[in-house]
Design an enzyme around this catalytic site. Structure first.
Site, short mmCIF file in Angstrom:
data_model
loop_
_atom_site.label_atom_id
_atom_site.label_comp_id
_atom_site.label_asym_id
_atom_site.label_seq_id
_atom_site.Cartn_x
_atom_site.Cartn_y
_atom_site.Cartn_z
N GLU A 5 2.05 -8.42 -1.96
CA GLU A 5 0.77 -8.99 -1.55
C GLU A 5 0.61 -10.46 -1.93
OE1 GLU A 5 1.33 -6.07 -2.79
OE2 GLU A 5 0.23 -4.59 -1.61
N GLY A 40 0.82 -1.22 0.00
CA GLY A 40 0.00 0.00 0.00
C GLY A 40 0.85 1.26 0.00
N GLU A 99 1.60 1.83 -3.53
CA GLU A 99 0.36 2.26 -4.20
C GLU A 99 0.05 3.72 -3.89
OE1 GLU A 99 -1.89 -1.22 -2.76
OE2 GLU A 99 -2.36 -1.61 -4.86
#
Ligand code: NAD
Length: 703
Positions: free
Chosen positions: A126, A103, A106
């Site tokens: 992930e 994340g 991201e």
């Protein structure tokens, strides 16, 4: 205190993320980022915004402790944060150093500009939790570094250093020197040159041969993904990025993420991840306990285990004094260690210089006096209590006060061993698994008198040498060997009932075990169990210890090392070949017991062998030998080849349903005659089944 520090420097707002140790994007940090963005947007003096990390870097990604809890969904969720960043009307610059993962990456991909320091390390890991990057990572990364490079990062989950990504549009600039001041300069240039807002979502992917490429990628990934659905889902998500408009690609990514989140494989992998963290917490051990410094280690015995244990220490840079009884045994041990490193050298995983550096850390000797200055000594001599007595009495005499004395015993009573010294508080079990330099599992055996700081030091040392340490209490076989003994007996009963080794092994390998029980027995050597059964039979003449392996041993079939055991082996090969001679021995054994063979299904093989593990695991937890069921899972996953996608025997039991497991065991117990007690559901299992609960929620990863 907020987890985002807000500062304005001229026309630039600097938002410094501060959520140690890795800026994981938990609810508080997410809220603070959005709040700071709003503040920067509302401030008319601000014309550009910098997002920068602290501590170990930019951000390690989602806070996995929030997974499955209401906090993970609490507003603003990660998507809300990313939207706030991407839609910000003032240019947002990610200034990346250290870790930038999941994340965190991201988040950086939603910024309008990215600059990096030379130490930046990026990953979308992930897939290792059976998931895919679910916040736009699969859609934005290919737009910056290309489809192939992005797919490789996403499917492997590998960490990539800045150098591999330098020159791609992922970074608008690379900082030399201090990142914070470079970021300020960069932001000022963005303002001065009116560079404006650049959104990754607006970049097009041009890939004329997309269909052929993705078909090839699917085939390649399918052939290596095994039972895991996530890698293929990663391909589908990236294919959507390349072949669909941004918003429908994002929708596809979401659908795939949601289905992976609900998959049993991902649930198992997330359980394992949590289990590894939980295992480090020891019940009843105050956080404040100081560890003892360990800078020199001793190893007694340079056999199979002593050699591997020595390698584990020197691999981590710890000098080792290695003591043997004879020069010949010492030379043999050292030669084995050298040979192991030379194999690594041949495979290219070690350099000649490193090899020599490591070997130079060993001080070989024949005198216990050379262990005088060791901070910790691991004993790895023969598995014989009298031999251990002599060694520990000697260690007690020569090793300095305050040093830790550890035994690698597999089956002997650690408290009895501690009693051979006048310092039982300093004695602990360090049960390595073979080959000790490779296997990550370490059972740390806590004796009745083991001091808090002895235990804390052993746990810290395990971390230093890269092991997964699980605390076990004292009992015959500790956690793993106690369970595998029950598993072996269940497999043996099936052999007697009507199955053959190859059927039992194949059924369990299809279930996912790395190796079936008879292949494993052949690898370990059948003579060890034979000797133990002979000893036990002499101690308890009324009990029946008869085992088909004994007949094999009497025929000289000790397993792989003699070219024959439950299977036969061609010279120099490891392939287990079914042997009619073994079938005849099995038949003879059945006959001698008056057993009429019956058909045994593969499902029955799996049920009996795995339920035997679960039942013993429940007893181990109930007796406090293991602190929690997830510790049992870690032992079985890392020491005995249980498939990670099933999360370990106790987690598997939870997924099957404890009521189903308890009913199955009761059914088996009803026809088990003298072994009814073995199969009767353990009290903990029976209670949880009655209450409709799981191992995980009742004993799982609570700390
Ligand atoms: P091994 O027979 O290969 O090695 C034992 C070594 O200890 C020999 O080299 C011997 O010369 C040496 N030794 C004996 N007495 C000694 C003494 N007084 N001082 C110094 N050295 C002495 O045995 P191993 O398989 O390495 O097992 C060692 C210990 O590790 C045992 O307690 C065993 O139960 C335990 N263990 C073994 C395994 C395994 O898979 N082999 C796994 C975990 C634990």
């Amino acid at each position: 205190m907020s987890s985002v520090h807000f500062e304005v420097d001229g026309a630039v707002a600097v938002l410094r993320l501060d959520n140690p140790p890795v800026n994981s994007l938990g609810h508080e940090l997410r809220r603070a980022i959005v709040e700071a963005l709003v503040r920067a947007e509302d401030d008319p003096a601000v014309q550009a915004i910098i997002l920068i990390g602290s501590g170990k870097g930019f951000s390690g990604g989602a806070d996995i402790r929030e997974f499955g809890t209401p906090k993970s969904l609490a507003a603003p969720n990660l998507h809300g944060v990313l939207r706030a960043v991407e839609e910000c009307t003032k240019p947002v610059i990610a200034a990346i150093d250290g870790i930038c993962m999941g994340g965190g990456l991201e988040l950086a991909l939603c910024c309008h500009y990215r600059i990096a320091a030379a130490n930046a390390r990026l990953a979308l890991p992930e897939v290792k939790l059976g998931l895919l990057p679910g916040a736009g990572g699969t859609q934005r990364l290919p737009r910056l570094i290309g489809v192939e490079a992005a797919l490789s990062m996403i499917v492997s989950g590998a960490t990539i250093s800045l150098d591999k990504l330098r020159g791609t549009p992922l970074f608008d600039a690379v900082a030399d020197g201090d990142l914070a001041s470079f970021a300020l300069e960069f932001a000022r240039a963005v303002i001065a040159e009116r560079r404006g807002i650049k959104r990754v979502r607006d970049l097009a992917i041009r890939m004329p041969n997309a269909e052929a490429y993705f078909q090839f990628a699917r085939n390649t990934v399918k052939s290596v993904a095994g039972p895991y659905p996530a890698p293929l889902a990663c391909v589908e998500a990236v294919a959507a990025a390349a072949q669909q408009p941004f918003d429908s690609g994002l929708k596809r990514e979401r659908e795939l993420f949601v289905s992976l989140m609900a998959s049993p494989e991902s649930a198992a992998l997330r359980h394992v991840f949590q289990a590894e963290r939980a295992a480090a917490h020891i019940k009843g051990l105050p956080e404040s306990v100081a560890t003892r410094p360990i800078s020199r280690v001793g190893v007694v015995g340079a056999g199979t285990m002593g050699g591997g244990i020595t390698m584990s220490f020197i691999n981590a840079g710890l000098p080792v004094t290695l003591v043997e009884t004879t020069q010949e045994a010492l030379d043999r041990g050292l030669a084995n260690i050298r040979r192991n490193y030379q194999n690594a050298l041949r495979k290219g995983s070690l350099t000649e210089a490193k090899l020599e550096q490591r070997l130079a850390l060993i001080t070989p000797g024949l005198q216990f006096e050379t262990l005088r200055d060791a901070d910790l000594v691991v004993e790895a001599v023969f598995e014989d209590l009298e031999v251990k007595r002599r060694v520990f009495e000697r260690l007690d005499e020569v090793v300095k006060t305050g040093a830790i004395l550890a035994s690698n015993t597999s089956t002997l009573d650690l408290d009895a061993i501690a009693g051979f010294t006048k310092r039982p508080q300093d004695v602990i079990g360090l049960h390595f698994f073979s080959p000790a330099n490779i296997m990550r599992l370490l059972e740390v055996v806590r004796g009745a008198k083991t001091a808090h700081d002895t235990l804390a030091t052993a746990m810290a040392l395990a971390k230093t040498i890269g092991k997964i340490a699980v605390v076990a209490g004292v009992c015959d076989g500790f956690i793993g060997n106690r369970m595998v003994a029950r598993y072996g007996l269940a497999a043996h009963d099936l052999l007697v009932a009507g199955a053959l080794p190859q059927q039992i092994d194949a059924a369990l390998q299809n279930f996912g075990m790395a190796m079936g029980p008879f292949r494993m027995a052949d690898l370990a050597g059948l003579d060890i169990g034979w000797a133990i059964r002979k000893r036990r039979a002499a101690e308890s003449p009324d009990e029946d210890f008869a085992n088909i392996a004994d007949i094999l041993c009497e025929a000289g079939r000790f397993g792989q090392k003699t070219g024959a055991g439950f299977y036969r082996y061609e010279a120099g090969a490891r392939e287990a070949i079914p042997d009619p001679a073994v079938s005849a021995i099995v038949e003879g054994f059945r006959h001698s017991k008056g057993v009429v063979p019956r058909p045994v299904s593969d499902a029955e093989v799996v049920e009996r062998c795995v339920y035997a593990l679960i039942n013993e695991g429940a007893r181990i937890v109930d007796e406090g030998i293991a602190q929690r069921s997830s510790d049992v899972d870690l032992v079985y996953l890392n020491g005995y080849g249980f498939p990670a996608y099933r999360g370990g025997p106790m987690f598997y039991a939870d997924t099957v349903g404890l009521i189903t497991v308890a009913r199955g065991l009761t059914r088996i117990a009803a026809t088990a005659g003298a072994q009814a007690q073995f199969w009767t559901p353990a009290p903990l299992l029976a209670r949880l089944a009655r209450e409709g609960r799981t191992f995980s929620e009742s004993t799982g990863s609570s700390t």
